[in-house]
Design a protein around this motif. Sequence first.
Motif, PDB file in Angstrom:
ATOM      1  N   ARG A 162     -12.975   8.185   1.429  1.00 43.75           N
ATOM      2  CA  ARG A 162     -13.255   7.107   0.295  1.00 43.75           C
ATOM      3  C   ARG A 162     -12.518   5.840   0.262  1.00 43.75           C
ATOM      4  O   ARG A 162     -11.412   5.688   1.245  1.00 43.75           O
ATOM      5  CB  ARG A 162     -13.134   7.761  -1.059  1.00 43.75           C
ATOM      6  N   ALA A 163     -12.553   5.013  -0.285  1.00 42.42           N
ATOM      7  CA  ALA A 163     -11.891   3.519  -0.236  1.00 42.42           C
ATOM      8  C   ALA A 163     -10.543   3.987  -0.925  1.00 42.42           C
ATOM      9  O   ALA A 163     -10.541   4.410  -2.123  1.00 42.42           O
ATOM     10  CB  ALA A 163     -12.724   2.529  -0.846  1.00 42.42           C
ATOM     11  N   GLU A 199      -3.462   2.654  -5.205  1.00 43.39           N
ATOM     12  CA  GLU A 199      -2.813   3.628  -4.346  1.00 43.39           C
ATOM     13  C   GLU A 199      -2.273   2.778  -3.128  1.00 43.39           C
ATOM     14  O   GLU A 199      -2.761   1.885  -2.206  1.00 43.39           O
ATOM     15  CB  GLU A 199      -4.213   4.248  -3.652  1.00 43.39           C
ATOM     16  N   PRO A 200      -1.055   3.094  -2.639  1.00 43.89           N
ATOM     17  CA  PRO A 200      -0.447   2.634  -1.638  1.00 43.89           C
ATOM     18  C   PRO A 200      -1.019   3.238  -0.228  1.00 43.89           C
ATOM     19  O   PRO A 200      -1.349   4.244  -0.094  1.00 43.89           O
ATOM     20  CB  PRO A 200       0.968   3.270  -1.611  1.00 43.89           C
ATOM     21  N   LEU A 201      -0.851   2.393   0.781  1.00 44.10           N
ATOM     22  CA  LEU A 201      -1.355   2.686   2.074  1.00 44.10           C
ATOM     23  C   LEU A 201      -0.378   3.435   2.649  1.00 44.10           C
ATOM     24  O   LEU A 201      -0.525   4.758   3.329  1.00 44.10           O
ATOM     25  CB  LEU A 201      -1.326   1.493   3.119  1.00 44.10           C
ATOM     26  N   ILE A 202       1.106   3.326   2.450  1.00 40.01           N
ATOM     27  CA  ILE A 202       2.040   4.064   2.998  1.00 40.01           C
ATOM     28  C   ILE A 202       2.736   4.905   1.702  1.00 40.01           C
ATOM     29  O   ILE A 202       2.945   4.354   0.991  1.00 40.01           O
ATOM     30  CB  ILE A 202       3.157   3.394   3.493  1.00 40.01           C
ATOM     31  N   GLU A 203       2.851   6.172   1.589  1.00 39.93           N
ATOM     32  CA  GLU A 203       3.283   6.881   0.479  1.00 39.93           C
ATOM     33  C   GLU A 203       4.786   7.230   0.760  1.00 39.93           C
ATOM     34  O   GLU A 203       5.433   7.316   2.083  1.00 39.93           O
ATOM     35  CB  GLU A 203       2.444   8.180   0.605  1.00 39.93           C
ATOM     36  N   VAL A 204       5.490   7.206  -0.147  1.00 38.44           N
ATOM     37  CA  VAL A 204       6.890   7.578  -0.080  1.00 38.44           C
ATOM     38  C   VAL A 204       7.185   8.879  -0.849  1.00 38.44           C
ATOM     39  O   VAL A 204       6.968   8.796  -2.130  1.00 38.44           O
ATOM     40  CB  VAL A 204       8.080   6.614  -0.706  1.00 38.44           C
ATOM     41  N   ASP A 205       7.338   9.991  -0.233  1.00 40.68           N
ATOM     42  CA  ASP A 205       7.705  11.205  -0.950  1.00 40.68           C
ATOM     43  C   ASP A 205       9.404  11.321  -0.804  1.00 40.68           C
ATOM     44  O   ASP A 205       9.868  11.712   0.053  1.00 40.68           O
ATOM     45  CB  ASP A 205       7.020  12.496   0.113  1.00 40.68           C
ATOM     46  N   ARG A 247      -9.578  -3.469   3.179  1.00 37.46           N
ATOM     47  CA  ARG A 247     -10.381  -2.204   2.446  1.00 37.46           C
ATOM     48  C   ARG A 247     -10.255  -1.129   3.344  1.00 37.46           C
ATOM     49  O   ARG A 247     -10.667  -0.637   4.167  1.00 37.46           O
ATOM     50  CB  ARG A 247     -11.716  -2.748   2.688  1.00 37.46           C
ATOM     51  N   SER A 248      -8.983  -0.362   2.902  1.00 39.23           N
ATOM     52  CA  SER A 248      -8.540   0.773   4.078  1.00 39.23           C
ATOM     53  C   SER A 248      -9.166   1.748   3.343  1.00 39.23           C
ATOM     54  O   SER A 248      -9.749   1.900   2.024  1.00 39.23           O
ATOM     55  CB  SER A 248      -6.972   1.017   3.718  1.00 39.23           C
ATOM     56  N   VAL A 249      -9.458   2.895   4.131  1.00 42.90           N
ATOM     57  CA  VAL A 249     -10.033   3.970   3.359  1.00 42.90           C
ATOM     58  C   VAL A 249      -9.173   5.416   3.738  1.00 42.90           C
ATOM     59  O   VAL A 249      -8.013   5.055   4.523  1.00 42.90           O
ATOM     60  CB  VAL A 249     -11.519   4.409   4.191  1.00 42.90           C
ATOM     61  N   THR A 250      -9.335   6.523   3.016  1.00 47.61           N
ATOM     62  CA  THR A 250      -8.738   7.653   2.971  1.00 47.61           C
ATOM     63  C   THR A 250      -9.388   8.845   3.263  1.00 47.61           C
ATOM     64  O   THR A 250     -10.528   8.901   2.474  1.00 47.61           O
ATOM     65  CB  THR A 250      -7.503   7.513   2.124  1.00 47.61           C
ATOM     66  N   ARG A 251      -8.856  10.122   3.572  1.00 50.13           N
ATOM     67  CA  ARG A 251      -9.274  11.096   3.470  1.00 50.13           C
ATOM     68  C   ARG A 251      -8.137  12.313   3.486  1.00 50.13           C
ATOM     69  O   ARG A 251      -6.971  11.956   3.917  1.00 50.13           O
ATOM     70  CB  ARG A 251     -10.339  11.587   4.815  1.00 50.13           C
ATOM     71  N   CYS A 252      -8.383  13.509   3.314  1.00 51.67           N
ATOM     72  CA  CYS A 252      -7.633  14.551   3.197  1.00 51.67           C
ATOM     73  C   CYS A 252      -7.954  15.845   4.179  1.00 51.67           C
ATOM     74  O   CYS A 252      -8.996  16.264   3.974  1.00 51.67           O
ATOM     75  CB  CYS A 252      -7.254  15.039   1.837  1.00 51.67           C
ATOM     76  N   GLN A 267      -4.790  11.139   5.216  1.00 52.86           N
ATOM     77  CA  GLN A 267      -4.970  10.181   6.689  1.00 52.86           C
ATOM     78  C   GLN A 267      -5.629   8.740   5.884  1.00 52.86           C
ATOM     79  O   GLN A 267      -6.256   8.664   5.065  1.00 52.86           O
ATOM     80  CB  GLN A 267      -5.924  10.710   7.338  1.00 52.86           C
ATOM     81  N   THR A 268      -5.171   7.887   6.586  1.00 51.31           N
ATOM     82  CA  THR A 268      -5.635   6.369   6.135  1.00 51.31           C
ATOM     83  C   THR A 268      -6.271   5.609   7.619  1.00 51.31           C
ATOM     84  O   THR A 268      -5.695   6.086   8.435  1.00 51.31           O
ATOM     85  CB  THR A 268      -5.030   5.489   5.323  1.00 51.31           C
ATOM     86  N   LEU A 269      -7.277   4.718   7.250  1.00 49.64           N
ATOM     87  CA  LEU A 269      -7.669   3.879   8.403  1.00 49.64           C
ATOM     88  C   LEU A 269      -7.755   2.518   7.707  1.00 49.64           C
ATOM     89  O   LEU A 269      -8.215   2.181   6.577  1.00 49.64           O
ATOM     90  CB  LEU A 269      -9.067   4.307   8.891  1.00 49.64           C
ATOM     91  N   THR A 270      -7.015   1.715   8.699  1.00 46.31           N
ATOM     92  CA  THR A 270      -6.756   0.264   8.317  1.00 46.31           C
ATOM     93  C   THR A 270      -7.219  -0.547   9.477  1.00 46.31           C
ATOM     94  O   THR A 270      -6.840  -0.406  10.353  1.00 46.31           O
ATOM     95  CB  THR A 270      -5.500  -0.102   7.847  1.00 46.31           C
ATOM     96  N   LEU A 271      -8.330  -1.635   9.273  1.00 40.74           N
ATOM     97  CA  LEU A 271      -8.340  -2.769  10.235  1.00 40.74           C
ATOM     98  C   LEU A 271      -7.441  -3.675  10.328  1.00 40.74           C
ATOM     99  O   LEU A 271      -6.947  -4.261   9.391  1.00 40.74           O
ATOM    100  CB  LEU A 271      -9.886  -3.238   9.979  1.00 40.74           C
ATOM    101  N   LEU A 272      -6.956  -3.873  11.449  1.00 41.25           N
ATOM    102  CA  LEU A 272      -6.029  -5.206  11.898  1.00 41.25           C
ATOM    103  C   LEU A 272      -6.782  -6.309  12.224  1.00 41.25           C
ATOM    104  O   LEU A 272      -7.470  -6.413  13.196  1.00 41.25           O
ATOM    105  CB  LEU A 272      -4.932  -4.917  12.888  1.00 41.25           C
TER     106      LEU A 272
END
Length: 313
Positions: A19-20, A25-31, A190-195, A238-243
């Motif tokens: 999903r987008a 939602e941050p691209l990089i998460e800080v736990d 427009r990054s996307v993510t999945r688990c 997981q995320t995917l981002t186009l550079l």
Amino acid sequence: MLPYFPFTQDSYAMTLGVRALSADEPLIEVDEPHYRDELALKEALLAEDLRARFQAGPGTEALQWETVTVLLPMMARQHPRHFALTVDGGRWHWRNHLLGTETVFTPGGDGLPHAPLDWLGRQVQEDLLVLDGRREGLPLVAGQLCFPSMWSLDEKMGRSMMEVHAPVPNLNARLGASTQRLMEGLKPGRSVTRCNWAFTVTDRLDLEPRTLPEWQHLLDGITARDAGERCFLRLERQTLTLLPETGGILFTIHTYRAPVASEVVDPERRRRLANVLRTVPPDTRAYKRLTPFLEPLLEYLDGEAASRVASTG
């Protein structure tokens, strides 16, 4: 509890589940509770064997630098309590408040103590992998991988996306074409993510294949009585981002893990997880290394469910 529970259906299904990323939602998460320990573990692993955990093919400097220049402003904007970035002319001043460090550098030039992608990986809990989006097959060309789930850079570097996924039973046959279309259709900004999910019998993050002798004994003697504490749910956000400048594709993996018992306090979660595990095909079961402890884990889930029903009846 973990931030995600990826079991949304009552049976196993092989899906992309992409999903987008939403605007908040941050691209990089800080736990934050685990950040310093995990970054210290990264430093130790990289000092022990750099090549096993960081590799970059020739000609990837531009891809690495663009990853840095895309992520740092985003991280400073999305996590202002933890990171700050000042740009003065061509000089960038990066402050990591969590680590208490400052770095001044010129993108594409000097100032970083490590290769750009390697340095960036030491600022985040995520593993960072870069594919060349302008080459046929979208090969993996650079990566810092400290927390893999039973794979290594040596076996994947330079390989196409389809070759990387070849060991996963039926994945390329069922989802290969749609995965390719997804990657090729990524848009800037427009990054996307999945688990992704797995189960293990250890809470260690670094699960390279060569570590197996160090924890394989933990597979022995698991019973329905202790499976909830001895088996761990391992999640990869997981995320995917186009550079946009280089056409590279950044693939990030943030790994979380916790004992199964802590994730199935809710009876509905327990029931759903048991149903999913019961319907995993045998070849996928073997690939995910579920087979040695699947039976006691299911007995634990079913038994806990039955005991709760009895206690409320």
